[in-house]
Design a protein around this motif. Structure first.
Motif, PDB file in Angstrom:
ATOM      1  N   LEU A 174     -52.330  50.505   8.105  1.00 26.16           N
ATOM      2  CA  LEU A 174     -52.474  51.963   8.046  1.00 26.16           C
ATOM      3  C   LEU A 174     -51.624  52.537   6.909  1.00 26.16           C
ATOM      4  O   LEU A 174     -52.010  53.509   6.269  1.00 26.16           O
ATOM      5  CB  LEU A 174     -52.014  52.614   9.351  1.00 26.16           C
ATOM      6  CG  LEU A 174     -52.971  52.670  10.520  1.00 26.16           C
ATOM      7  CD1 LEU A 174     -52.277  53.305  11.718  1.00 26.16           C
ATOM      8  CD2 LEU A 174     -54.237  53.420  10.182  1.00 26.16           C
ATOM      9  N   LEU A 175     -50.480  51.922   6.674  1.00 27.37           N
ATOM     10  CA  LEU A 175     -49.585  52.418   5.636  1.00 27.37           C
ATOM     11  C   LEU A 175     -50.022  51.979   4.242  1.00 27.37           C
ATOM     12  O   LEU A 175     -49.579  52.549   3.251  1.00 27.37           O
ATOM     13  CB  LEU A 175     -48.153  51.948   5.901  1.00 27.37           C
ATOM     14  CG  LEU A 175     -47.539  52.370   7.233  1.00 27.37           C
ATOM     15  CD1 LEU A 175     -46.112  51.850   7.331  1.00 27.37           C
ATOM     16  CD2 LEU A 175     -47.589  53.869   7.429  1.00 27.37           C
ATOM     17  N   VAL A 176     -50.871  50.967   4.174  1.00 25.72           N
ATOM     18  CA  VAL A 176     -51.333  50.488   2.866  1.00 25.72           C
ATOM     19  C   VAL A 176     -52.434  51.408   2.355  1.00 25.72           C
ATOM     20  O   VAL A 176     -52.323  51.992   1.290  1.00 25.72           O
ATOM     21  CB  VAL A 176     -51.801  49.024   2.934  1.00 25.72           C
ATOM     22  CG1 VAL A 176     -52.419  48.591   1.631  1.00 25.72           C
ATOM     23  CG2 VAL A 176     -50.634  48.114   3.295  1.00 25.72           C
ATOM     24  N   ASP A 177     -53.488  51.547   3.062  1.00 26.64           N
ATOM     25  CA  ASP A 177     -54.566  52.471   2.686  1.00 26.64           C
ATOM     26  C   ASP A 177     -55.732  52.344   3.657  1.00 26.64           C
ATOM     27  O   ASP A 177     -56.870  52.549   3.291  1.00 26.64           O
ATOM     28  CB  ASP A 177     -55.041  52.241   1.250  1.00 26.64           C
ATOM     29  CG  ASP A 177     -55.833  53.447   0.725  1.00 26.64           C
ATOM     30  OD1 ASP A 177     -55.620  54.559   1.235  1.00 26.64           O
ATOM     31  OD2 ASP A 177     -56.668  53.273  -0.176  1.00 26.64           O
ATOM     32  N   ASP A 178     -55.449  52.001   4.881  1.00 28.44           N
ATOM     33  CA  ASP A 178     -56.493  51.891   5.894  1.00 28.44           C
ATOM     34  C   ASP A 178     -56.549  53.209   6.659  1.00 28.44           C
ATOM     35  O   ASP A 178     -56.383  53.254   7.870  1.00 28.44           O
ATOM     36  CB  ASP A 178     -56.189  50.713   6.820  1.00 28.44           C
ATOM     37  CG  ASP A 178     -57.396  50.303   7.636  1.00 28.44           C
ATOM     38  OD1 ASP A 178     -58.495  50.812   7.366  1.00 28.44           O
ATOM     39  OD2 ASP A 178     -57.230  49.484   8.553  1.00 28.44           O
TER      40      ASP A 178
END
Length: 150
Positions: A111-115
């Motif tokens: 989620l923190l990466v770009d999901d």
């Protein structure tokens, strides 16, 4: 059943740790149903350099029922509420007994990466900013990360 499974998952993590993620029961190790987890902000993201702390509570029916996972550290994200709650399918409708806490924490880190699912947000204002002004969104993420997670 739950305590054996929880202990096995922790033992596996101790033997094979995950990059950027740590977890386990906090001292004095007297309750294996309440854990802390730490997720490092992924490199190359606006969360980079941050250390995000989460609460993990295992139900007595684990792994039949999912753990409750909640951010203690404030996070600026469309799918994470200001109270730390997560909008993550695998913690609700898509949970199945074959999932483990390491897999859940890996999904949280994603989620923190770009999901990001800006079409089903817990924070509509943040989702709107994400969709309309990505630079301002990322600047705000960096500010929050610096303020709350460093």
């Amino acid at each position: 059943m739950a305590i054996r499974r929880i202990y096995r998952e922790w033992q596996h993590f101790v033997e094979d740790p995950m990059e950027g993620i740590s977890y386990g029961p906090p001292p004095p190790l007297d309750d294996f149903f309440y854990w802390d987890a730490i997720i490092e902000g992924p490199v190359g993201t606006p969360y980079e350099g941050g250390t995000f702390i989460l609460d993990v509570v295992f139900p007595m029916e684990y792994p039949v029922r999912p753990p409750k996972v909640k951010f203690k550290t404030p996070v600026y994200h469309p799918n994470i509420s200001k109270k730390g709650l997560l909008n993550l399918d695998i913690l609700k409708d898509s949970w199945y007994a074959g999932l483990t806490l390491p897999k859940v924490l890996l999904c949280v880190r994603c989620l923190l990466v770009d999901d990001i699912n800006a079409d089903d947000p817990l924070e509509p204002d943040i989702a709107c900013l994400y969709k309309t002004d990505r630079a301002k969104y990322e600047q705000t993420v960096r500010e929050w990360t610096k303020k709350y997670a460093m």
